[in-house]
Design a protein around this motif. Structure first.
Motif, PDB file in Angstrom:
ATOM      1  N   UNK A  15       8.391  26.759 -21.979  1.00  0.00           N
ATOM      2  CA  UNK A  15       7.577  25.586 -22.259  1.00  0.00           C
ATOM      3  C   UNK A  15       6.966  25.596 -23.640  1.00  0.00           C
ATOM      4  N   UNK A  16       7.069  26.708 -24.329  1.00  0.00           N
ATOM      5  CA  UNK A  16       6.496  26.832 -25.660  1.00  0.00           C
ATOM      6  C   UNK A  16       7.386  26.273 -26.750  1.00  0.00           C
ATOM      7  N   UNK A  40      24.297  33.502 -26.847  1.00  0.00           N
ATOM      8  CA  UNK A  40      23.456  34.072 -25.803  1.00  0.00           C
ATOM      9  C   UNK A  40      23.875  35.511 -25.503  1.00  0.00           C
ATOM     10  N   UNK A  41      22.959  36.323 -24.977  1.00  0.00           N
ATOM     11  CA  UNK A  41      23.283  37.714 -24.638  1.00  0.00           C
ATOM     12  C   UNK A  41      24.458  37.778 -23.671  1.00  0.00           C
ATOM     13  N   UNK A  87      13.256  26.904 -22.812  1.00  0.00           N
ATOM     14  CA  UNK A  87      13.624  27.406 -21.499  1.00  0.00           C
ATOM     15  C   UNK A  87      14.213  28.811 -21.637  1.00  0.00           C
ATOM     16  N   UNK A  88      14.175  29.592 -20.587  1.00  0.00           N
ATOM     17  CA  UNK A  88      14.780  30.932 -20.657  1.00  0.00           C
ATOM     18  C   UNK A  88      16.245  30.890 -21.095  1.00  0.00           C
ATOM     19  N   UNK A  89      16.946  29.842 -20.723  1.00  0.00           N
ATOM     20  CA  UNK A  89      18.358  29.754 -21.100  1.00  0.00           C
ATOM     21  C   UNK A  89      18.557  29.446 -22.586  1.00  0.00           C
ATOM     22  N   UNK A  90      17.478  29.195 -23.309  1.00  0.00           N
ATOM     23  CA  UNK A  90      17.572  29.040 -24.763  1.00  0.00           C
ATOM     24  C   UNK A  90      17.566  30.391 -25.474  1.00  0.00           C
ATOM     25  N   UNK A 122      12.985  33.635 -24.855  1.00  0.00           N
ATOM     26  CA  UNK A 122      12.086  32.779 -24.078  1.00  0.00           C
ATOM     27  C   UNK A 122      11.858  33.469 -22.736  1.00  0.00           C
ATOM     28  N   UNK A 123      10.657  33.977 -22.571  1.00  0.00           N
ATOM     29  CA  UNK A 123      10.365  34.761 -21.365  1.00  0.00           C
ATOM     30  C   UNK A 123       8.869  34.810 -21.129  1.00  0.00           C
TER      31      UNK A 123
END
Length: 124
Positions: A15-16, A40-41, A87-90, A122-123
């Motif tokens: 959300x940041x 992505x990892x 989002x975490x997927x970013x 993003x975590x």
């Protein structure tokens, strides 16, 4: 020689927001377009995130439309990526790309020049 350098990665909560910046420097006569890609990892594929031409036209991946904004200054050979609602997927390494770079010293054209990459996590 032409170099591309990114800055601004880091850790952010879901959300940041975060802003990535990129500057191309060296013997540059012109750059056709600049953009951002990410990897992505665990993913071998590098996907396009956003791009902007020297004329100001922009393009975005569907996954980031409405959340990310690319801006650039063609006179300064810089580009930024404002990322909101992350989002975490970013989470990925974000790479800046300069497309069709004309070297002012040799008049050679380089199809693509990449930066070294900047990690965005993003975590919570």
């Amino acid at each position: 020689q032409v170099h591309v350098v990114e800055s601004g990665g880091g850790l952010v909560q879901p959300g940041g927001s975060l802003t990535l910046s990129c500057a191309a420097s060296g013997t540059i006569f012109s750059i056709n377009a600049m953009g951002w890609y990410r990897q992505a990892p665990g993913n071998q594929r590098r996907e396009m995130v956003a791009g902007i031409t020297s004329g100001g036209s922009t393009v975005y991946a569907d996954s980031v439309k409405g959340r990310f904004t690319i801006s650039g200054d063609s006179a300064k050979n810089t580009v930024s990526l404002q990322m909101n609602s992350l989002k975490p997927e970013d989470t990925a390494v974000y790479y800046c790309n300069a497309n069709r770079v004309l070297d002012s010293r040799t008049m050679d054209e380089y199809v693509e020049i990449w930066g070294q990459g900047s990690l965005v996590t993003v975590s919570s």
